[in-house]
Enzyme design. Structure first.
Site, mmCIF file in Angstrom:
data_model
loop_
_atom_site.group_PDB
_atom_site.id
_atom_site.type_symbol
_atom_site.label_atom_id
_atom_site.label_comp_id
_atom_site.label_asym_id
_atom_site.label_seq_id
_atom_site.Cartn_x
_atom_site.Cartn_y
_atom_site.Cartn_z
ATOM 1 N N HIS A 20 0.639 -1.214 0.029
ATOM 2 C CA HIS A 20 0.076 0.089 -0.134
ATOM 3 C C HIS A 20 0.915 1.218 0.164
ATOM 4 O O HIS A 20 0.427 2.365 -0.687
ATOM 5 C CB HIS A 20 -0.820 -0.018 1.196
ATOM 6 C CG HIS A 20 -1.821 -1.273 1.234
ATOM 7 N ND1 HIS A 20 -1.983 -1.984 2.260
ATOM 8 C CD2 HIS A 20 -2.474 -1.682 -0.035
ATOM 9 C CE1 HIS A 20 -2.676 -3.014 2.107
ATOM 10 N NE2 HIS A 20 -2.907 -3.076 0.650
ATOM 11 N N ASP A 117 -5.922 6.340 0.793
ATOM 12 C CA ASP A 117 -6.092 5.259 -0.064
ATOM 13 C C ASP A 117 -7.567 4.489 0.600
ATOM 14 O O ASP A 117 -8.191 4.895 1.376
ATOM 15 C CB ASP A 117 -4.896 4.244 -0.087
ATOM 16 C CG ASP A 117 -4.735 3.563 1.199
ATOM 17 O OD1 ASP A 117 -5.591 3.429 1.929
ATOM 18 O OD2 ASP A 117 -3.609 3.046 1.573
#
Ligand code: UDP
Length: 472
Positions: A20, A117
């Site tokens: 990520h 995100d």
């Protein structure tokens, strides 16, 4: 259109884990290098998995990008042995909300926008409190984005498990999804990670816009649906911005890298690179079949190997032997010796971007994580799609059926062990046969279209300028 936004400061929240952090840092570098934006990356970390050392190798724009590793959060009191990954990620972000807020308060200059995100949507209210712009960055496809925002509707409409449906799942204006391809959290509707995913789908449209790592030419139909389909628009009534293909630049493995010198000695487009992302693992049984398949195919290869997970049939395979050469104990006896002239085994981690950009590489057997996929396509390298988890099954179907840059086994590798003969056939077809050559040509076209979209005046470039103009 003005492309310099040196007056702007953007904070980007990254959920935990290298998989990520990488796309977030890539986005931060892009904002800095191409638009002069100052960026602060806030990385959620946990006590269980301390910030990875591989971060040290990650290229970061020195003048304008700062990475702040937030104090680790402890979720041990909230999870059990069966708590799934998505739940854990969402819990970590939730527990980190106070430290995220404090980190922003402590900044010498308050950011003009907060990007999160898709696991970080719980942090969007912080931006609302500060009265700054808020965007969600989905480092994946428009198709995955469409499924995520539409999942709350499917949740109402469909009874029973998605995987048991007899018909494909319909998303207005988009390619339908085979029940077996649904994302990990949709596999079990009784698990908490499904609730987290549905919540995420509801929260994303509360932002000021969605960015995703794709581009107009790659997904024209889905992007159009997200912009124009009335049913979808009734759910996502905010702008959507394809801003890709963003990927890491080449990080040199070092002048003395044995691996690159080995690649330098191989013919062009002859090597199959085999890797399953930052955490993908196979069962012992599957590792054995893959080893035999590679050997039987007689193709050159680089294989990033990790010790296996325990699979169904492992007892039959786990006759751990004392190897007479440097073959890992979980691979067939003598594998390294027999493949010495054609193959390299790399333990755990390899400089993937550098390998994929080497002219000797002709194919990538990949788990289809989106970063790996983009690194492959933007180097004109076709793939053998071997999805394992997350949204990788959708990515694989997209690459095979819609884009035409990948082949795949007849049955999903998560359902059934892929046998050595099939692996041999796939490797040969990708590297040696016309089919592979056709896909390589297609991948090279996409490489160019991706470059065009990122260039000055390209669609992704303009998308980014549009977002920044709104923030500024
Ligand atoms: N990666 C790498 N070396 C490895 C394995 C992975 O550099 O040996 C990098 C890869 O280049 C990509 C990222 O880790 O940038 C993996 O991201 P992806 O989305 O493909 O999969 P994930 O790991 O999130 O499942």
């Amino acid at each position: 259109m003005d492309s310099s936004f040196s007056n702007l400061h953007v904070a980007i929240l990254s959920s935990p884990g290298m998989g990520h952090l990488i796309p977030v840092v890539v986005l931060a570098n892009r904002l800095a290098a191409h638009h002069n934006v100052r960026v602060t990356v806030l990385q959620v970390t946990t006590a269980v998995a301390p910030p990875e050392s591989k971060l040290l190798n990650l290229h970061v724009h020195k003048e304008l990008v700062q990475i702040i590793q937030l104090p680790p959060v402890d979720i041990s009191h909230l999870v059990g042995p069966s708590t799934q990954v998505v739940t854990q990620l969402c819990l970590m972000v939730r527990e980190a909300l106070p430290v995220i807020r404090s980190a922003i308060d402590a900044m010498d200059r308050r950011p003009d926008a907060l990007f999160v995100d898709h696991f970080g949507t719980d942090a969007l209210p912080i931006a609302a409190e500060l009265n700054i712009a808020k965007y969600v960055y989905v480092p994946s496809t428009a198709w995955f984005t469409a499924l995520t925002v539409y999942c709350p509707v499917l949740d109402q409409e469909i009874e029973g498990e998605y995987v048991d449906q007899l018909e494909d799942l319909r998303i207005p204006g988009c390619k339908p999804i085979r029940p077996e391809d649904v994302v990990e959290p949709m596999l079990d509707r009784n698990d908490q990670q499904y609730d987290e995913y549905v919540r995420m789908g509801k929260q994303i449209p509360l932002s000021d816009g969605i960015l995703f790592n794709s581009w107009e030419d790659l997904e024209p139909k889905t992007i159009q649906a997200l912009r124009e389909n009335q049913t979808l628009r009734s759910i996502v009534n905010i702008p959507v911005y394809p801003i890709g293909p963003l990927r890491r630049p080449i990080e040199p493995a070092g002048p003395t890298s044995e691996l690159i010198s080995w690649l330098d000695r191989q013919p062009n487009e002859s090597v199959l690179f085999v890797s399953f992302g930052s955490g993908g693992m196979l069962s012992t049984e599957q590792m054995t079949e893959l080893a035999w398949g590679l050997e039987l195919s007689c193709q050159r290869f680089i294989w990033v190997v990790r010790p296996p997970t325990r699979g169904r049939m492992d007892d039959a395979y786990l006759s751990i032997h004392n190897t007479s050469d440097d073959t890992p104990t979980y691979l067939p006896e003598g594998f390294s010796t027999r493949t010495r002239d054609v193959g390299l085994l790399v333990p755990t981690w390899a400089p993937q971007v550098e390998i994929l950009s080497h002219p000797a590489v002709g194919g990538f057997l990949s788990h289809c994580g989106w970063s790996s996929t983009l690194e492959s396509i933007t180097n004109g390298v076709p793939m053998i799609a071997w999805p394992l988890y997350a949204e990788q099954r959708m990515n694989a179907t997209f690459l095979v059926e819609e884009v035409g840059v990948a082949v795949r086994p007849g049955v999903l590798p998560t359902k059934q062990v892929v046998g050595r003969e099939e692996i041999e056939r796939l490797a040969r077809s990708l590297i040696e046969h016309k089919e592979g050559q056709r896909m390589r040509e297609k991948a090279k076209q996409l490489k160019l279209s991706g470059m065009d979209s990122l260039g000055h005046g390209g669609s992704s470039y303009k998308s980014m300028c549009e977002i920044l103009s709104k923030i500024g």
